[in-house]
Design an enzyme around this catalytic site. Sequence first.
Site, PDB file in Angstrom:
ATOM      1  N   GLY B 283       0.795  -1.224   0.000  1.00 27.42           N
ATOM      2  CA  GLY B 283       0.000   0.000   0.000  1.00 27.42           C
ATOM      3  C   GLY B 283       0.826   1.273   0.000  1.00 27.42           C
ATOM      4  CE  LYS B 284       6.185   0.000   2.731  1.00 24.68           C
ATOM      5  NZ  LYS B 284       7.391  -0.872   2.794  1.00 24.68           N
ATOM      6  CB  ILE B 285       3.427   2.266  -5.094  1.00 23.27           C
ATOM      7  CG1 ILE B 285       4.794   2.866  -4.739  1.00 23.27           C
ATOM      8  CG2 ILE B 285       3.052   2.587  -6.537  1.00 23.27           C
ATOM      9  CD1 ILE B 285       5.942   2.438  -5.646  1.00 23.27           C
TER      10      ILE B 285
END
Lengths: 314, 314, 314, 314
Positions: B283-285
């Site tokens: 969920g960082k990108i």
Amino acid sequence: MPDKNFKDILRKINQFGITKNTDIVELINSLKDTGFNAKRLAIACEIYKEMVNAKNCVKFFGLAGALVPAGLQKVIFDFLNEEFIDILVTTGANLTHDLAEALGYQHLQGTLENAEFDDKILHREEMNRIYDVYMPNKVYEGIEDFVAKIEIPDNDMSVSSFLKFLGKQLPENSNSILRVCYDKDIPIFCPAFTDSGLAMQLGFHNQNLNLNHFKDMLDMVNLAWDAQVAGMCIVGGGVPKNFIMQSLQFCPNSATFAIQITMDRPEPGGLSGASLREAISWGKINEKAKYSTVISDATIALPIILWYLKKSFK
Amino acid sequence: MPDKNFKDILRKINQFGITKNTDIVELINSLKDTGFNAKRLAIACEIYKEMVNAKNCVKFFGLAGALVPAGLQKVIFDFLNEEFIDILVTTGANLTHDLAEALGYQHLQGTLENAEFDDKILHREEMNRIYDVYMPNKVYEGIEDFVAKIEIPDNDMSVSSFLKFLGKQLPENSNSILRVCYDKDIPIFCPAFTDSGLAMQLGFHNQNLNLNHFKDMLDMVNLAWDAQVAGMCIVGGGVPKNFIMQSLQFCPNSATFAIQITMDRPEPGGLSGASLREAISWGKINEKAKYSTVISDATIALPIILWYLKKSFK
Amino acid sequence: MPDKNFKDILRKINQFGITKNTDIVELINSLKDTGFNAKRLAIACEIYKEMVNAKNCVKFFGLAGALVPAGLQKVIFDFLNEEFIDILVTTGANLTHDLAEALGYQHLQGTLENAEFDDKILHREEMNRIYDVYMPNKVYEGIEDFVAKIEIPDNDMSVSSFLKFLGKQLPENSNSILRVCYDKDIPIFCPAFTDSGLAMQLGFHNQNLNLNHFKDMLDMVNLAWDAQVAGMCIVGGGVPKNFIMQSLQFCPNSATFAIQITMDRPEPGGLSGASLREAISWGKINEKAKYSTVISDATIALPIILWYLKKSFK
Amino acid sequence: MPDKNFKDILRKINQFGITKNTDIVELINSLKDTGFNAKRLAIACEIYKEMVNAKNCVKFFGLAGALVPAGLQKVIFDFLNEEFIDILVTTGANLTHDLAEALGYQHLQGTLENAEFDDKILHREEMNRIYDVYMPNKVYEGIEDFVAKIEIPDNDMSVSSFLKFLGKQLPENSNSILRVCYDKDIPIFCPAFTDSGLAMQLGFHNQNLNLNHFKDMLDMVNLAWDAQVAGMCIVGGGVPKNFIMQSLQFCPNSATFAIQITMDRPEPGGLSGASLREAISWGKINEKAKYSTVISDATIALPIILWYLKKSFK
């Protein structure tokens, strides 16, 4: 190594700037006085220019890797067409892909966000993958049709003679490496020719074919022997690198200029990643040579070098 | 992954040409439709341009590696000065070397043919080596003199507040990263600040110093949280990469644009070489992000990206 | 790719222990349930064992890199002598160095602290360097003396027939790869044979030599065609990797087992670093194959695999 | 560099054999006299043994990379438990994953044939990927529950004091790095602690937390200063490598033993891949030191070194 006088050698690093009006020659000149691989790329450009300017310098060019599929056919064509290469040593794969493009077939690309197709599905759909480039199987059929019609003049000719003959059959005004080498009379050596799709098709259709690889080897040694000044640009290592190197090893004049563009490194001990300095111990590169190894993907470095040369010799 | 419709996605590889009149925008546009890392570099340029154009996009820039010693101080200065960076995360080493140049000290280079000085002799002569770049020990003395005179306003301030304060002390009109970040009010985060020569000097001279690293962490999370659109350019991996990534992980809007320039690879499992695609799982990108990893020495790729951006926004 | 059911596939990572009584089979079994390259090495061991056990499995072995100079001649000898290899494809360099050792010459090593000799001095002293291994030039003289006396039975024989003939000339009870292949009747293919010191000596002394490389190519395709089950172990990429792969491409049974040990990576796009999964798209490895790529120096991984196999089949 | 007398230094390469009865000590002894990375691994083993035997030698161990997720928690635990490490410097990530395992959570693995899950689906299913290792998001929730209950004794304590306190909270008889360091009173330094999931949870729950990173830096320098003999084992580079190196730089006794296990290389110029020889120029490693860099995945090399040490000190 002049350890004691390093103070005489060290100069200031250039904290260079870039403007929108920077041109490639200016950029390379700026990078020359930096560090790491930018510096090495800049010095490679400079050495290549010097090779082109050097009177009587024979420029050997070793080309491994799948650069034609990746879109660099025209770049390599231009290196040849501009006479920045005197002798080309390459892989059968590059020639197979060059032939495919010359016959009108195309290589394909995906998108980065859809980079990971299932290879099983690709197989079922007859689409061959080369990292992020794709080649339909039908290209092989096209090559086969072409190969089936070729009448080879001499089953025992050298590989390089055969490749010259092959180039002649290809369309004029294409971007073909094989064709421009024919037009410009630039020898192509391909020591591992039978390790290619093209050679397999040839072999299937010509059971008596015995192209004389030893003649190539001796011809190459003679060319190296006769070079008053020798330079080399090695792209990606492999057999082309060694074949150029071994030819220069026992010559009166080993290489005076040497460039290497590769992602391979020395530590695993293979020749592809070996330093150019190591080649001095073998007598393949001479003690006073200028040399530069650039650790870079060739698809980035080669266009930059070509651009720099074209601008320098406008 | 849309395996079934790969045929809808695949397009022709561009066998591009180069002339002496090619400009950088044209070259990048050509490379966009090739393969391997040339394509990835071109798409990185394009994504960066899109980040700059995107309204409300917060551009995070992670900078590891010794780029200031290698001569890229002015290149990074320009990224900041042109407002191509909104938040900088970097290493203490880069700041130490930036400070050295800002104080008038210089990094030095050798020649490729004399690349292998004896490190024992270098040590005796007080010359520190960073691959093929050299920094005299006396630079540390200069930094110490500077640090000894600084009056730190608050021992418990955050590292980023301290770095802003530090930038203010440096000469105007220098090419300093610290100074331009002060001038432009661009936050600099340095999560591993105490892992640097600069912090060591600060600590030796200020035994009560306790710069608040947790405040930096929380400030960074808040900046990430508030970003309506987030983009990142990661140079070289390391702590800066993870610090940007972890800040975006739990935010409402993870990164929509992501570029990575590195020589590290995924297979050893470390974060520096991890693919950008992997960051989607965390969920960082975000799932719809545009992203490109360029396997290239940053000293080659960063100047090209800057050049492309300057020309695109002239 | 069975994306939806990853939960059915994922299993616990094994936080394994080691004792002084651990043995190699136990260690490999522990590593099998870890991550990164340890896991891949363990699975490579397991696949190799399965290849040996599989009835009618033809085990192709591709050997690039300078492993004989690095001290792995006996390891490769044992792979052959234990019948863990049915068909060997290698480089001319490996055969040249194998011949040197078989004739009683030796490769030399330095120390890590004195690893950086001046290549110019090495050249003057006729000592050739291969990363951290050294070979005196006089070895070439010894090879030349040997080669000068050989009476080649047929100038147009295939390279593999010649290599079998050559193996017969070498001392029994040596650790020679050439000799054990003769003794065990294991075919050796060397597609780029003329790219080697051995071939150069042969060519200089036999101007009419024209070993039939196309015959090798066709013989290899026939061996691949006849394989009811095919397995491959690829060490280091290069021509041997492609030669095995191309032979299996159009066969009824592509490879069912595949191992690759290399330091090369996929991103530069060359075949040496290409993933084994990519070979599925080409039909070189089949859809149901078991495969494992180990990113490791072969000098570390190969002895471990041999040790595991010897212990497993005691 | 003793160029003139290389002939005195060069010794025969050992063409070593392996039997099913080979043991790890015997294998390492054989590899010591080979080339490339096998030799370097063997010499690393030997240097480590010598470090353990050396009276008063302080053994610094720098640990970067995601080794706990990959299954090496127990291996690192054993290095600590056997007192092969005196001072540990690591990343926040390793401690976060160590805590997760200590609390009973597990890391997961896939299979090589199903190695390419869609990261978008993993994200939706809350499964975080670390190359080929997987960690469910719920692990973070477990860590958060644990962290929420901790009563930190002093908001301004050093990171290493906090980590010792943390270790005490963890279950006895686990394989936890944090716990064994508490039990054995081995200091853990974590210079980039705020660059981790663990620190984020701590920060969210303790807004006044200001762990004193500068105290860690000074404590580490004091430990280095007091070391009569210093040795280092660097795994994977990054901040832990530099933090150990900078602490030794200005000490009376820089490192006498140095081992480095990494896949990084010198050419991109970053510290992670820098040669150990380079550290001599800085005074971080002393002129008479024994050192060895092994280019290898740590998941392969570390278990081998541990096995060798356990067998050697049985």
